[in-house]
Design an enzyme around this catalytic site. Sequence first.
Site, mmCIF file in Angstrom:
data_model
loop_
_atom_site.group_PDB
_atom_site.id
_atom_site.type_symbol
_atom_site.label_atom_id
_atom_site.label_comp_id
_atom_site.label_asym_id
_atom_site.label_seq_id
_atom_site.Cartn_x
_atom_site.Cartn_y
_atom_site.Cartn_z
ATOM 1 N N LYS A 53 1.094 -1.343 0.192
ATOM 2 C CA LYS A 53 -0.283 0.272 -0.038
ATOM 3 C C LYS A 53 1.261 1.104 -0.073
ATOM 4 C CE LYS A 53 -3.506 -2.561 2.427
ATOM 5 N NZ LYS A 53 -4.778 -2.767 3.871
ATOM 6 N N GLN A 97 -4.845 -1.230 9.577
ATOM 7 C CA GLN A 97 -4.878 -2.721 9.744
ATOM 8 C C GLN A 97 -5.702 -3.360 10.182
ATOM 9 O OE1 GLN A 97 -3.228 -2.922 5.778
ATOM 10 N NE2 GLN A 97 -3.995 -5.088 6.641
ATOM 11 N N ASP A 120 -11.311 2.853 3.962
ATOM 12 C CA ASP A 120 -11.994 1.987 3.983
ATOM 13 C C ASP A 120 -13.733 1.770 4.372
ATOM 14 O OD1 ASP A 120 -9.498 -0.756 3.923
ATOM 15 O OD2 ASP A 120 -9.304 0.173 6.660
HETATM 16 N N1 GUN Z 1 -6.904 -6.431 6.325
HETATM 17 C C1 GUN Z 1 -7.189 -6.601 5.077
HETATM 18 N N2 GUN Z 1 -7.650 -6.858 4.311
HETATM 19 C C2 GUN Z 1 -8.186 -5.873 5.407
HETATM 20 C C3 GUN Z 1 -8.472 -4.099 4.645
HETATM 21 O O1 GUN Z 1 -9.764 -4.633 3.278
HETATM 22 N N3 GUN Z 1 -8.494 -2.877 5.161
HETATM 23 C C4 GUN Z 1 -7.877 -3.387 6.541
HETATM 24 N N4 GUN Z 1 -8.389 -1.480 7.116
HETATM 25 N N5 GUN Z 1 -6.855 -4.540 7.033
HETATM 26 C C5 GUN Z 1 -7.529 -5.384 6.179
#
Ligand code: GUN
Length: 294
Positions: A53, A97, A120
């Site tokens: 990311k 995360q 998100d």
């Molecule tokens: N862990 C796995 N996928 C995601 C996601 O799309 N967002 C977040 N914040 N954590 C994750």
Amino acid sequence: MGEIIDGKKVSEELLGEIKLKVEAAEVKYGKKPALTVILVGDNPASKVYVGSKEKKALEIGFNSTVVRLSAETTAEELSAKIKELNENDSVDAILLQLPLPKGLNGDEFVGKISPEKDVDGFHPQNLGKLMTNTNPSAVACTPLGVIKLLEKYDVEVEGKNCVVVGRSNIVGKPLAQLLLNLNGTVIMAHSKTKNLPEVTRQADILISAVGRKNLITKDMVKQGAVVVDVGILKDENGKLFGDVDFENVKEVASLITPVPGGVGPMTIACLMSNTLDLFLKRQEARAGAAGAAK
Ligand code: GUN
């Protein structure tokens, strides 16, 4: 034989468009979108995801920061960090995360992120707006990526039987809601569903988001169905695979996503797209407030 949905290509196109918009925004507002990711602990998969990311955000011209906190971080410390980022005017988008280390509840801390910075779309306010179809600040990146792929390949959702296998908060639930908002007829299947093959065979659009190898076999798929595989796992040799028995299912599907190269790259592209959107909304709100004050 089904056509293969090229998520890598679609994601690259989307990232190219975002890059141009970032350049234009920089000229207009004199600043770049800023994404901050919070990584707590040392879950190996999370470390890899967060690294990608950060890399992608920098590549397309964002300010990208990762706040790395130890697995021993207390609830108070994490709350304080989120509050600080909420109040930091130079941060547009915050991603916490998941999963968090044992002892810290993901839902609780996601709920502390300012809804306007919730990249998100996991904050209860944004989930509520997704449910009422009333402009959430952001929609979860993986579900949004699936919808963008369907759009790109001209898959009409309205009136179609959509079966979503997997009911996670991150993928299954928001995806089912997005499909419903597009007037699909949605069935959510999960680990307690009885006779899964009978349910999946009803699908015009079948989406699996479980994380189990060969969960979806050829006999479970209707001839001509669109099949989207959100599962992602690694075998002992490091080879990636999804939920769908791709080689056999592609003989009956009309369109099918591969793993890797299907939904995965779209998730990251949608994170960038959401970050840009949150940035633009904040800039527009600021311009509106300044105009009103004149
Ligand atoms: N862990 C796995 N996928 C995601 C996601 O799309 N967002 C977040 N914040 N954590 C994750």
